[in-house]
Design a protein around this motif. Structure first.
Motif, short mmCIF file in Angstrom:
data_model
loop_
_atom_site.label_atom_id
_atom_site.label_comp_id
_atom_site.label_asym_id
_atom_site.label_seq_id
_atom_site.Cartn_x
_atom_site.Cartn_y
_atom_site.Cartn_z
N ARG A 153 -8.13 5.05 2.97
CA ARG A 153 -7.10 4.14 2.43
C ARG A 153 -5.75 4.85 2.38
NH1 ARG A 153 -10.09 2.15 -1.33
NH2 ARG A 153 -10.57 0.21 -0.28
N GLU A 154 -5.79 6.11 1.92
CA GLU A 154 -4.53 6.87 1.80
C GLU A 154 -3.95 7.18 3.18
OE1 GLU A 154 -5.50 10.19 -0.72
OE2 GLU A 154 -5.90 8.82 -2.40
N LEU A 155 -4.82 7.57 4.11
CA LEU A 155 -4.37 7.89 5.48
C LEU A 155 -3.72 6.67 6.14
CD1 LEU A 155 -4.78 10.12 7.84
CD2 LEU A 155 -6.55 8.55 8.62
N LEU A 156 -4.38 5.53 6.02
CA LEU A 156 -3.84 4.32 6.64
C LEU A 156 -2.57 3.86 5.92
CD1 LEU A 156 -7.12 2.32 7.40
CD2 LEU A 156 -5.74 3.65 8.97
N GLY A 157 -2.56 4.02 4.59
CA GLY A 157 -1.39 3.64 3.81
C GLY A 157 -0.15 4.42 4.24
N GLU A 158 -0.35 5.72 4.50
CA GLU A 158 0.78 6.56 4.93
C GLU A 158 1.37 6.08 6.25
OE1 GLU A 158 -0.85 10.51 5.09
OE2 GLU A 158 -1.13 10.54 2.91
N LYS A 159 0.51 5.48 7.08
CA LYS A 159 0.97 4.99 8.40
C LYS A 159 1.35 3.51 8.38
CE LYS A 159 -1.63 8.18 11.29
NZ LYS A 159 -2.52 8.26 12.45
N GLY A 160 1.32 2.93 7.18
CA GLY A 160 1.67 1.50 7.06
C GLY A 160 0.70 0.60 7.78
N ILE A 161 -0.55 1.06 7.91
CA ILE A 161 -1.56 0.27 8.62
C ILE A 161 -2.36 -0.56 7.61
CG2 ILE A 161 -3.69 0.41 9.99
CD1 ILE A 161 -2.51 2.96 11.29
N VAL A 162 -2.53 -1.84 7.93
CA VAL A 162 -3.29 -2.74 7.06
C VAL A 162 -4.62 -3.03 7.76
CG1 VAL A 162 -3.27 -5.03 5.98
CG2 VAL A 162 -1.12 -3.76 6.25
N SER A 163 -5.70 -3.09 6.97
CA SER A 163 -7.01 -3.35 7.60
C SER A 163 -7.76 -4.44 6.83
CB SER A 163 -7.84 -2.07 7.66
OG SER A 163 -7.95 -1.51 6.37
N ILE A 164 -8.45 -5.28 7.59
CA ILE A 164 -9.23 -6.37 6.99
C ILE A 164 -10.68 -6.26 7.44
CG2 ILE A 164 -9.53 -8.87 6.82
CD1 ILE A 164 -6.54 -9.23 7.14
N ASN A 165 -11.55 -6.10 6.46
CA ASN A 165 -12.99 -5.96 6.70
C ASN A 165 -13.61 -7.36 6.71
OD1 ASN A 165 -15.62 -5.00 6.77
ND2 ASN A 165 -15.55 -4.03 4.74
N ILE A 166 -14.26 -7.73 7.80
CA ILE A 166 -14.81 -9.08 7.92
C ILE A 166 -16.33 -9.06 7.73
CG2 ILE A 166 -15.04 -11.11 9.41
CD1 ILE A 166 -12.43 -10.42 10.69
N LEU A 167 -16.77 -9.79 6.71
CA LEU A 167 -18.20 -9.83 6.36
C LEU A 167 -18.74 -11.23 6.62
CD1 LEU A 167 -17.20 -7.31 4.76
CD2 LEU A 167 -18.62 -8.05 2.87
N ASP A 208 0.83 -13.37 5.66
CA ASP A 208 1.35 -13.05 4.31
C ASP A 208 0.64 -11.84 3.73
OD1 ASP A 208 3.02 -15.18 4.52
OD2 ASP A 208 1.88 -16.52 3.23
N PHE A 209 -0.68 -11.77 3.93
CA PHE A 209 -1.46 -10.64 3.42
C PHE A 209 -0.97 -9.34 4.08
CE2 PHE A 209 -5.11 -7.75 3.50
CZ PHE A 209 -5.47 -7.76 2.16
N TYR A 210 -0.80 -9.39 5.38
CA TYR A 210 -0.33 -8.22 6.13
C TYR A 210 1.03 -7.76 5.60
CZ TYR A 210 1.78 -5.78 10.14
OH TYR A 210 2.44 -4.89 10.95
N LYS A 211 1.93 -8.73 5.43
CA LYS A 211 3.27 -8.38 4.94
C LYS A 211 3.21 -7.80 3.53
CE LYS A 211 5.70 -11.83 7.68
NZ LYS A 211 6.01 -13.26 7.65
N SER A 212 2.40 -8.39 2.67
CA SER A 212 2.36 -7.93 1.27
C SER A 212 1.77 -6.53 1.19
CB SER A 212 1.56 -8.89 0.40
OG SER A 212 0.19 -8.81 0.71
N LYS A 213 0.78 -6.24 1.98
CA LYS A 213 0.15 -4.90 1.94
C LYS A 213 1.07 -3.87 2.57
CE LYS A 213 -3.55 -5.93 -0.19
NZ LYS A 213 -3.88 -5.39 -1.50
N ARG A 214 1.83 -4.27 3.58
CA ARG A 214 2.78 -3.33 4.20
C ARG A 214 3.89 -2.97 3.23
NH1 ARG A 214 5.19 -2.94 9.65
NH2 ARG A 214 5.26 -0.87 8.79
#
Ligand SMILES: Nc1nc2c(ncn2[C@@H]2O[C@H](COP(=O)(O)OP(=O)(O)OP(=O)(O)O)[C@@H](O)[C@H]2O)c(=O)[nH]1
Ligand SMILES: [Mg+2]
Length: 220
Positions: A21-35, A210-216
Motif C-alpha cells: 500500500r505504501e509503495l503504490l501510494g508513493e507512486k500515486g497508483i490506485v488499485s482495485i481488488n475484484i472479488l 471518482d474513486f480513482y481521483k479521490s484515492k490519488r
C-alpha cells in the motif's frame, strides 16, 4: 515436547499488504481488488472498463487464477499491461503474490491497477493485498442469496456490482432479498449492470473514475 507456534499467517500477510500500500501510494497508483464467484463476470467487467476508460486513465491488470492464462490473454489483446498469477490450487491471492506481480508489471506512476482475484467469495475476503479498494460482483444467475451466505466479502466492498442484469427476466431472482442481505452488512453503493448489453455501466464507470481521483488526491 516443545511446540513451536507459527506466526499468524494473516499478521504476516497484513504486514506485507501495508508495504504494498505504501509503495503504490508513493507512486500515486490506485488499485482495485475484484472479488466474485467463478463466472460472475470479473474479466468481462475489466474488459468493459478498459474499453471505456483507456483514453482517460492509464491502466494495468493483475490476473489471479488457479491455472491457465485465458483471462490474461483477453486483457493483453486490448494492449493493456497484464500479469498472470497462477496460484496452483490456492483459492485466493495474497500480499506476497501481489508484490511479485507489481515487481513484474512495473506499473507507471498514477495508473489504476485492477486485480482479478481467484473466483471465490470466501478466502479472498480475508486477505488484504494492499489494494486501495474492493469491488465485489454478484451475478443474477448465481441467485439472490449470495450476500446472506457470504457476508464478509460484501462487508469489505467499497462498491458492489450486480452483473448479468440482462438475464433477470429469465430466472428467479429475489431483488428484495438480495438488497436485504447487502444492507445487513454494507453501506456500499450497488450498481446493476450487464457486461453483455452494457446496461448500467455508465454509473459504475463514473464511480470508478471518482474513486480513482479521490484515492490519488489522498496519495499526493
Ligand atoms: N448474459 C450475460 N453474460 C455475461 C455477462 N457478463 C459476463 N457474462 C458471461 O459469463 C461468462 C463468465 O464471464 P467471465 O467474465 O469470464 O467471468 P469471471 O468472473 O471472470 O470468471 P472466472 O475468471 O472463471 O472466475 C462468460 O461466458 C461471459 O460472456 C452479462 O452481463 N450477461
Ligand atoms: Mg475471469
Amino acid at each position: 515436547m516443545e511446540i513451536k507456534i507459527m506466526k499468524n499467517i494473516l499478521y504476516c500477510n497484513n504486514k506485507l499488504a501495508q508495504e504494498n500500500r505504501e509503495l503504490l501510494g508513493e507512486k500515486g497508483i490506485v488499485s482495485i481488488n475484484i472479488l466474485a464467484s467463478p463466472g460472475a463476470g470479473k474479466t468481462s467487467l475489466i474488459l468493459r472498463i478498459i474499453e471505456a476508460l483507456r483514453d482517460k486513465i492509464p491502466m494495468a491488470v493483475v490476473e489471479g487464477d488457479i491455472a491457465g492464462s485465458i483471462d490474461a490473454e483477453k486483457i493483453d489483446k486490448l494492449g493493456v499491461p497484464v500479469v498472470q498469477i497462477n496460484t496452483g490450487g490456492g483459492c485466493h491471492l495474497d500480499a506476497n503474490m501481489f508484490k511479485e506481480a507489481i515487481n513484474s508489471l512495473n506499473p507507471p506512476e498514477g495508473c489504476l491497477i485492477f486485480i482479478e482475484n481467484v473466483g471465490n467469495l470466501v478466502c479472498p475476503a480475508s486477505f488484504d493485498l494492499g489494494e486501495s479498494g474492493r469491488l465485489v460482483i454478484a451475478s443474477t444467475a448465481e441467485g439472490s442469496d449470495k450476500p446472506v451466505k457470504y457476508p464478509q466479502a460484501f462487508q469489505t466492498a467499497d462498491a458492489i456490482v450486480l452483473n448479468k442484469i440482462d438475464l433477470i427476466r429469465h430466472i428467479e431472482f429475489d431483488r428484495d432479498f438480495f438488497y436485504k442481505g447487502i444492507t445487513a452488512v454494507s453501506k456500499a453503493p450497488v450498481f446493476e449492470v450487464s457486461c453483455a448489453t452494457h446496461e448500467g455501466l455508465i454509473e459504475l464507470l463514473t464511480w470508478i473514475e471518482d474513486f480513482y481521483k479521490s484515492k490519488r488526491v489522498k496519495n499526493d
